[in-house]
Design a protein around this motif. Structure first.
Motif, PDB file in Angstrom:
ATOM      1  N   THR A 115       0.844  -1.194   0.000  1.00 15.87           N
ATOM      2  CA  THR A 115       0.000   0.000   0.000  1.00 15.87           C
ATOM      3  C   THR A 115       0.881   1.246   0.000  1.00 15.87           C
ATOM      4  O   THR A 115       1.778   1.396   0.839  1.00 15.87           O
ATOM      5  N   VAL A 116       0.634   2.152  -0.936  1.00 19.13           N
ATOM      6  CA  VAL A 116       1.440   3.355  -1.077  1.00 19.13           C
ATOM      7  C   VAL A 116       1.162   4.294   0.082  1.00 19.13           C
ATOM      8  O   VAL A 116       0.011   4.624   0.378  1.00 19.13           O
ATOM      9  N   LEU A 117       2.230   4.749   0.772  1.00 14.95           N
ATOM     10  CA  LEU A 117       2.103   5.685   1.879  1.00 14.95           C
ATOM     11  C   LEU A 117       2.349   7.124   1.434  1.00 14.95           C
ATOM     12  O   LEU A 117       1.646   8.028   1.891  1.00 14.95           O
ATOM     13  N   ALA A 118       3.344   7.333   0.552  1.00 15.99           N
ATOM     14  CA  ALA A 118       3.657   8.699   0.145  1.00 15.99           C
ATOM     15  C   ALA A 118       4.395   8.669  -1.197  1.00 15.99           C
ATOM     16  O   ALA A 118       5.107   7.709  -1.507  1.00 15.99           O
ATOM     17  N   VAL A 119       4.195   9.711  -1.966  1.00 18.82           N
ATOM     18  CA  VAL A 119       4.900   9.901  -3.229  1.00 18.82           C
ATOM     19  C   VAL A 119       5.308  11.365  -3.313  1.00 18.82           C
ATOM     20  O   VAL A 119       4.717  12.217  -2.642  1.00 18.82           O
ATOM     21  N   ASN A 120       6.302  11.643  -4.154  1.00 20.15           N
ATOM     22  CA  ASN A 120       6.675  13.037  -4.354  1.00 20.15           C
ATOM     23  C   ASN A 120       6.133  13.542  -5.686  1.00 20.15           C
ATOM     24  O   ASN A 120       5.566  12.795  -6.491  1.00 20.15           O
ATOM     25  N   ARG A 121       6.314  14.837  -5.901  1.00 22.87           N
ATOM     26  CA  ARG A 121       5.759  15.473  -7.097  1.00 22.87           C
ATOM     27  C   ARG A 121       6.361  14.888  -8.376  1.00 22.87           C
ATOM     28  O   ARG A 121       5.648  14.719  -9.370  1.00 22.87           O
ATOM     29  N   CYS A 167       4.488  11.804  -9.402  1.00 21.44           N
ATOM     30  CA  CYS A 167       3.154  12.144  -9.930  1.00 21.44           C
ATOM     31  C   CYS A 167       3.266  12.662 -11.356  1.00 21.44           C
ATOM     32  O   CYS A 167       2.459  12.290 -12.230  1.00 21.44           O
ATOM     33  N   ASP A 168       4.248  13.519 -11.612  1.00 23.01           N
ATOM     34  CA  ASP A 168       4.422  14.046 -12.968  1.00 23.01           C
ATOM     35  C   ASP A 168       4.823  12.934 -13.940  1.00 23.01           C
ATOM     36  O   ASP A 168       4.360  12.909 -15.089  1.00 23.01           O
ATOM     37  N   LEU A 169       5.684  12.017 -13.477  1.00 23.11           N
ATOM     38  CA  LEU A 169       6.126  10.941 -14.355  1.00 23.11           C
ATOM     39  C   LEU A 169       4.967  10.051 -14.778  1.00 23.11           C
ATOM     40  O   LEU A 169       4.864   9.653 -15.943  1.00 23.11           O
ATOM     41  N   LEU A 170       4.057   9.741 -13.813  1.00 25.26           N
ATOM     42  CA  LEU A 170       2.932   8.837 -14.113  1.00 25.26           C
ATOM     43  C   LEU A 170       1.685   9.581 -14.544  1.00 25.26           C
ATOM     44  O   LEU A 170       0.652   8.948 -14.837  1.00 25.26           O
ATOM     45  N   ALA A 171       1.766  10.944 -14.579  1.00 25.47           N
ATOM     46  CA  ALA A 171       0.601  11.757 -14.980  1.00 25.47           C
ATOM     47  C   ALA A 171      -0.619  11.405 -14.122  1.00 25.47           C
ATOM     48  O   ALA A 171      -1.731  11.236 -14.624  1.00 25.47           O
ATOM     49  N   ARG A 172      -0.407  11.288 -12.813  1.00 24.69           N
ATOM     50  CA  ARG A 172      -1.477  10.974 -11.859  1.00 24.69           C
ATOM     51  C   ARG A 172      -1.345  11.916 -10.668  1.00 24.69           C
ATOM     52  O   ARG A 172      -0.244  12.182 -10.199  1.00 24.69           O
ATOM     53  N   PRO A 173      -2.467  12.365 -10.127  1.00 21.10           N
ATOM     54  CA  PRO A 173      -2.387  13.125  -8.877  1.00 21.10           C
ATOM     55  C   PRO A 173      -2.041  12.190  -7.734  1.00 21.10           C
ATOM     56  O   PRO A 173      -2.242  10.978  -7.817  1.00 21.10           O
ATOM     57  N   SER A 174      -1.552  12.763  -6.641  1.00 21.59           N
ATOM     58  CA  SER A 174      -1.163  11.921  -5.509  1.00 21.59           C
ATOM     59  C   SER A 174      -2.338  11.150  -4.936  1.00 21.59           C
ATOM     60  O   SER A 174      -2.180  10.057  -4.390  1.00 21.59           O
ATOM     61  N   ILE A 221       2.373   2.158 -15.454  1.00 17.40           N
ATOM     62  CA  ILE A 221       1.165   2.594 -16.158  1.00 17.40           C
ATOM     63  C   ILE A 221       0.875   4.039 -15.800  1.00 17.40           C
ATOM     64  O   ILE A 221       0.773   4.394 -14.624  1.00 17.40           O
ATOM     65  N   ARG A 222       0.768   4.886 -16.815  1.00 18.18           N
ATOM     66  CA  ARG A 222       0.424   6.288 -16.621  1.00 18.18           C
ATOM     67  C   ARG A 222      -1.082   6.447 -16.479  1.00 18.18           C
ATOM     68  O   ARG A 222      -1.845   5.507 -16.713  1.00 18.18           O
ATOM     69  N   GLY A 223      -1.483   7.660 -16.116  1.00 15.02           N
ATOM     70  CA  GLY A 223      -2.897   7.909 -15.897  1.00 15.02           C
ATOM     71  C   GLY A 223      -3.737   7.720 -17.148  1.00 15.02           C
ATOM     72  O   GLY A 223      -4.917   7.343 -17.064  1.00 15.02           O
ATOM     73  N   ASP A 224      -3.166   7.955 -18.346  1.00 12.72           N
ATOM     74  CA  ASP A 224      -3.922   7.794 -19.590  1.00 12.72           C
ATOM     75  C   ASP A 224      -3.858   6.371 -20.138  1.00 12.72           C
ATOM     76  O   ASP A 224      -4.314   6.096 -21.241  1.00 12.72           O
ATOM     77  N   GLY A 225      -3.295   5.449 -19.353  1.00 13.75           N
ATOM     78  CA  GLY A 225      -3.215   4.053 -19.776  1.00 13.75           C
ATOM     79  C   GLY A 225      -1.968   3.705 -20.547  1.00 13.75           C
ATOM     80  O   GLY A 225      -1.709   2.522 -20.784  1.00 13.75           O
ATOM     81  N   SER A 226      -1.185   4.692 -20.954  1.00 12.42           N
ATOM     82  CA  SER A 226       0.056   4.391 -21.660  1.00 12.42           C
ATOM     83  C   SER A 226       1.119   3.923 -20.667  1.00 12.42           C
ATOM     84  O   SER A 226       0.961   4.080 -19.448  1.00 12.42           O
ATOM     85  N   SER A 227       2.184   3.344 -21.192  1.00 15.76           N
ATOM     86  CA  SER A 227       3.253   2.841 -20.343  1.00 15.76           C
ATOM     87  C   SER A 227       4.495   3.702 -20.503  1.00 15.76           C
ATOM     88  O   SER A 227       4.700   4.332 -21.542  1.00 15.76           O
ATOM     89  N   VAL A 228       5.315   3.738 -19.457  1.00 19.64           N
ATOM     90  CA  VAL A 228       6.557   4.489 -19.481  1.00 19.64           C
ATOM     91  C   VAL A 228       7.624   3.597 -18.840  1.00 19.64           C
ATOM     92  O   VAL A 228       7.403   2.972 -17.810  1.00 19.64           O
ATOM     93  N   TRP A 229       8.802   3.533 -19.497  1.00 18.22           N
ATOM     94  CA  TRP A 229       9.900   2.730 -18.963  1.00 18.22           C
ATOM     95  C   TRP A 229      10.579   3.482 -17.824  1.00 18.22           C
ATOM     96  O   TRP A 229      10.901   4.667 -17.934  1.00 18.22           O
TER      97      TRP A 229
END
Length: 889
Positions: A158-164, A167-174, A216-224
């Motif tokens: 379970t994720v406890l904390a993330v940094n900005r 969030c920018d890398l995965l295009a997801r809000p915290s 997996i990014r927020g738009d469903g695309s993948s990032v290495w």
């Protein structure tokens, strides 16, 4: 402190793994659970983080400023990693042992090089997978602003904390990340591996791990990404929570995938290419050949690695091709030409070759070569040359006419047949040369211009002396490259003596005449079972058999008894199939002698696909084989003569040294005892000439050793090239006080070399630079040992070598200057210099321009492998003495 932190950040950013503000980057990595250190261009440690210090049990001050190799139990591991970084590679997962304060630490290293905008190495980053301590909780604020993605999670995922940054890398809000499953963010194809590693981490089976995976990014695309993960533990060593550092490697990874895809395409194209492809590195190391290159040369990649590819060159062409390739590499200008390749079975293949120097993606200089098999074309040209001889000596009158029917070219047979000189034939209309047949000739030429072939048009020719000859006129069109008729070929054949021959015999003989006269072949045919059933005049004329004697299997009686059983069995096997077959046997001539023949049989198939008959030819190859044997004998004689010449040079050089030594000793004695200035000047001149003669003799003996043994034999010892150059410069400046030589030494200049030979090489190059300098005798010499495995030696002056001399500057008995006093000597110094470099596994190149002057560049391996030369007196398989031995290693 801020400037130092920014410098460290710049080195980390230059490694290509991180981007962002340099101060933030350093502060973030100081808290990383992964041990990290940064070294400068010399390998000295300039920064370490707390995790690495904790793993080694050392303070930062105990690490910073030391060379990284000092922390290695096995320094050669660091040396290998450093060499790979310098070559443009990235090192991942390399096991190593580091020196901790309390003992040895087994770790796994990953390293990447930092380069400036010009590609030069400025430093490197090392990541150490080893036990490290947890991050300071006070760094939470720094983690939030770090340019790298950072995640903290419970041991159940379970994720406890993330940094900005994450969030920018995965295009997801915290909010979409905190409280959710950590592994749900991993691509399904990579999830199981990631979970297995996490389980090993929690079970204390591993202390940390790094994994490249897709998220997996927020738009469903993948990032290495590359995740460096560890578990933060409590005071008792119990795992408390997961901590991960996430790098964005999407662009490099996709670029790598694209590179691999292109490499697979290149591999496929090179494998299917109709030309042979050859790829080599700057030190003449062959690294790739394609299948067509192997097919043409008969040699595989392991056989041509290093300098082995030179053995694929025909000895008569090798020096020219190697010199051309060297120029193409040094001057970056393509080299092309035609030469012969020598296959392992002794066969010769003519090729059209091209070489060109290129730069790869890492900035390394490579050279690419291609070869195209042109053996068929060359043989066709030889055939055309032979045909020209035949035409020149043919008894028939041969003409080449312009499209308007006027004579352009003729052979001596035409002058003899017509009784006219060349001036009376040139430009004449052919019909005027055959009186009474002008209209027939004109009509025949019109047919030829339309594309027809005129054969044996009967006519009569009257010579100036009144003699009348019956001739046949044959004409055919000559097409240009566009298919248009550009000329007409005409043959006037004297048939005066054949006019009384019966028409039936002429019709029968015309069927085979062209083939037999042109190729000296015997044409025959058999039924499907292989039994002779049809008359063959050429067979009867050659063997003396009658038609009745050759019928059925009777033709076998003309085959040599020793070959008969083999030929009978081979012929039976050929006739059992429906494919062309070949044989070779000795065939008895009509005079009882035997001829070596090559036989080709072709099946004639009916509409049902069955063999209706066999048609074949026998070709007398006795003359061909006799010529080949004579050629081989002449080659053997030539090689023996060259061997004796080498022996003569060696004996002459040895015998000349004794009287010359006596002259030098007498001169030295006279200089010590004579006080007369005039006498001393004469003695000094004799001594100078004697020493010059001694150097010439030594050079001749070196050439003899090179040619007899295949190269110079070296005796490597520990040596300092810079010290050798200082000694040589002092000697030249004492002999020539007006000369000035500036020595520039860089890096480590020691290695394993033959001191005497390197002194000879340095003396040749520095002496040439002083001798051929324009204006005042000024030269510069540079010894550069900054690279681990190579030491470079460069000599420069303002003189200029003529462009036409550059290609042969390293050939024996060649000089850089023409005329004047500067040409004293035999022209062997640069040749021997090159041989010294080659014997050490190195190379020497020259570059000369009007604006830049002349540079001689020598590149020597720091620790060359010893070369193995063919022993003196070695002979080839035919017992002929070898003039040059192959150099191996």
């Amino acid at each position: 402190m801020a400037s130092e932190r920014r410098y460290i950040g710049e080195l980390l950013a230059a490694s290509g793994a991180f981007v962002g503000d340099h101060d933030d980057l350093v502060e973030c990595l100081e808290q990383s659970a992964v041990g990290i250190c940064v070294v400068d261009r010399t390998g000295a440690i300039v920064w370490v983080n707390a995790a690495l210090c904790a793993a080694l049990g050392r303070d930062p001050d105990d690490c910073v400023g030391r060379h990284a190799a000092e922390l290695h139990v096995d320094p050669e591991v660091f040396t290998d990693i450093w060499a790979r970084l310098g070559a443009g590679e990235r090192v991942r997962g390399r096991p190593a042992r580091l020196r901790g304060a309390s003992g040895t630490c087994d770790v796994v290293l990953s390293a990447s090089a930092g380069r400036d905008p010009h590609g030069a190495l400025v430093g490197a980053r090392f990541c150490v997978r080893a036990p490290v301590g947890p991050a300071d909780p006070a760094a939470a604020a720094l983690v939030a602003a770090a340019p790298l993605g950072i995640v903290r999670a419970q041991l159940d995922g379970t994720v406890l904390a993330v940094n900005r940054a994450l969030c920018d890398l995965l295009a997801r809000p915290s909010a979409e990340l905190v409280g959710h499953d950590l592994f749900a963010l991993t691509h399904p194809d990579d999830r199981q591996f990631d979970q297995d590693k996490f389980a090993q981490l929690c079970a204390d089976q591993i202390r940390s791990y790094a994994v490249a995976k897709r998220m997996i990014r927020g738009d469903g695309s993948s990032v290495w990404t590359r995740v460096h993960a560890s578990v933060v533990r409590g005071p008792g060593g119990e795992p408390r929570f997961y901590f991960g550092l996430v790098e964005d490697i999407d662009a490099p990874r996709r670029a790598e995938d694209e590179r691999r895809r292109r490499e697979r395409q290149y591999e496929l194209l090179s494998r299917l290419s109709p030309v042979g492809i050859f790829l080599g590195e700057a030190d003449n190391e062959c690294v790739f050949v394609n299948e067509e290159w192997v097919r043409i040369t008969g040699r595989t990649l392991p056989e041509v690695r290093g300098g082995g590819w030179r053995r694929a060159l025909h000895p008569d062409d090798a020096e020219r091709v190697i010199a051309g390739c060297r120029r193409a590499f040094v001057e970056a200008e393509p080299f092309s030409g035609e030469w012969r390749m020598l296959r392992p079975d002794g066969a010769t293949v003519w090729v059209l070759g091209q070489f060109s120097g290129v730069l790869d993606g890492a900035g390394r200089k490579l050279y690419v070569g291609t070869i195209t098999d042109i053996t068929a074309r060359v043989r066709a040209e030889l055939d055309r040359a032979r045909l020209a001889v035949i035409v020149e000596n043919a008894a028939d009158a041969l003409f080449l006419l312009n499209p308007d029917g006027t004579v352009a070219i003729w052979n001596p047979g035409a002058e003899k047949l017509l009784g006219h000189g060349g001036a009376e034939i040139r430009g004449r209309f052919l019909g005027d040369l055959v009186p009474g047949h002008g209209r027939e000739i004109e009509a025949a030429l019109r047919r030829v211009l339309a594309g027809d072939v005129v054969r044996e048009l009967e006519a009569q020719v009257r010579r100036d002396d009144g003699a009348l000859f019956a001739v046949t006129v044959s004409a055919c069109p000559v097409h240009d490259s566009t298919g248009e008729v550009s000329a007409i070929s005409v043959i006037l054949h004297d048939v005066t003596e054949l006019k009384d021959v019966e028409q039936a015999l002429r019709a029968s003989e015309s069927r085979f005449r062209g083939l037999v006269e042109a190729t000296a072949q015997i044409v025959w045919s058999t039924d499907p079972s292989g039994a002779a059933f049809e008359d063959s005049p050429s067979w009867r004329a050659f063997t003396g058999q009658t038609f009745e004697q050759m019928l059925g299997a009777g033709w076998l009686d003309c085959v040599a008894p020793e070959d008969r059983a083999r030929v009978r069995e081979t012929w039976k096997q050929i006739c059992s199939g429906r494919q062309p077959g070949n044989m070779a046997y000795r065939l008895r001539r009509a005079d009882g002698t035997y001829a070596d023949t090559e036989v080709r049989a072709v099946p004639m198939l009916g509409q049902d696909g069955e063999v209706r008959e066999w048609v074949g030819v026998c070709v007398d190859v006795s003359d061909k084989r006799r010529v080949e044997e004579q050629r081989e004998a002449l080659v053997a004689d030539l090689r023996r003569a060259m061997h004796y010449q080498e022996m003569f040079m060696a004996v002459l050089g040895h015998d000349l040294r004794s009287p010359l030594s006596a002259i030098l000793m007498a001169t030295s004695l006279g200089l010590r005892r004579s006080a007369d200035d005039r006498t001393r000047r004469v003695l000094h001149q004799i001594a100078s000439s004697g020493h010059r003669m001694l150097r010439m003799i030594e050079q001749l003996l070196d050439v003899t050793r090179i040619r007899a043994a295949g190269g110079l034999e070296i005796r490597p010892t520990r040596a300092d090239l810079a010290a050798i150059c200082r000694t040589i410069i002092d000697e030249h400046q004492q002999a020539n006080p007006a000369a000035r030589v500036v020595l520039d030494v860089r890096g480590e200049t020691r290695g394993t070399w033959d001191v005497d030979r390197l002194s000879q090489m340095a003396s040749n190059l520095i002496g040439n630079a002083i001798q051929h300098a324009e204006g005042a005798p000024v030269a510069t010499a540079q010894v550069d040992g900054r690279e681990p495995g190579v030491v470079r030696f460069v000599v420069h002056n303002r003189g200029v070598i003529a462009p036409e001399m550059l290609g042969a500057i390293f050939d024996p008995f060649q000089r850089a200057a023409k005329g004047g006093a500067k040409t004293a000597g035999l022209g062997l110094g640069l040749y021997i210099t090159e041989q010294i470099a080659l014997a050490h596994g190195g190379s020497v190149a020259v570059e000369s321009t009007r604006t830049g002057g002349t540079y001689f560049r020598v590149e020597l391996p720091r620790h060359p492998r010893p070369a193995t030369l063919s022993p003196p007196g070695a002979r080839d398989q035919d017992g002929v003495p070898l003039l040059r031995g192959d150099v191996v290693g």
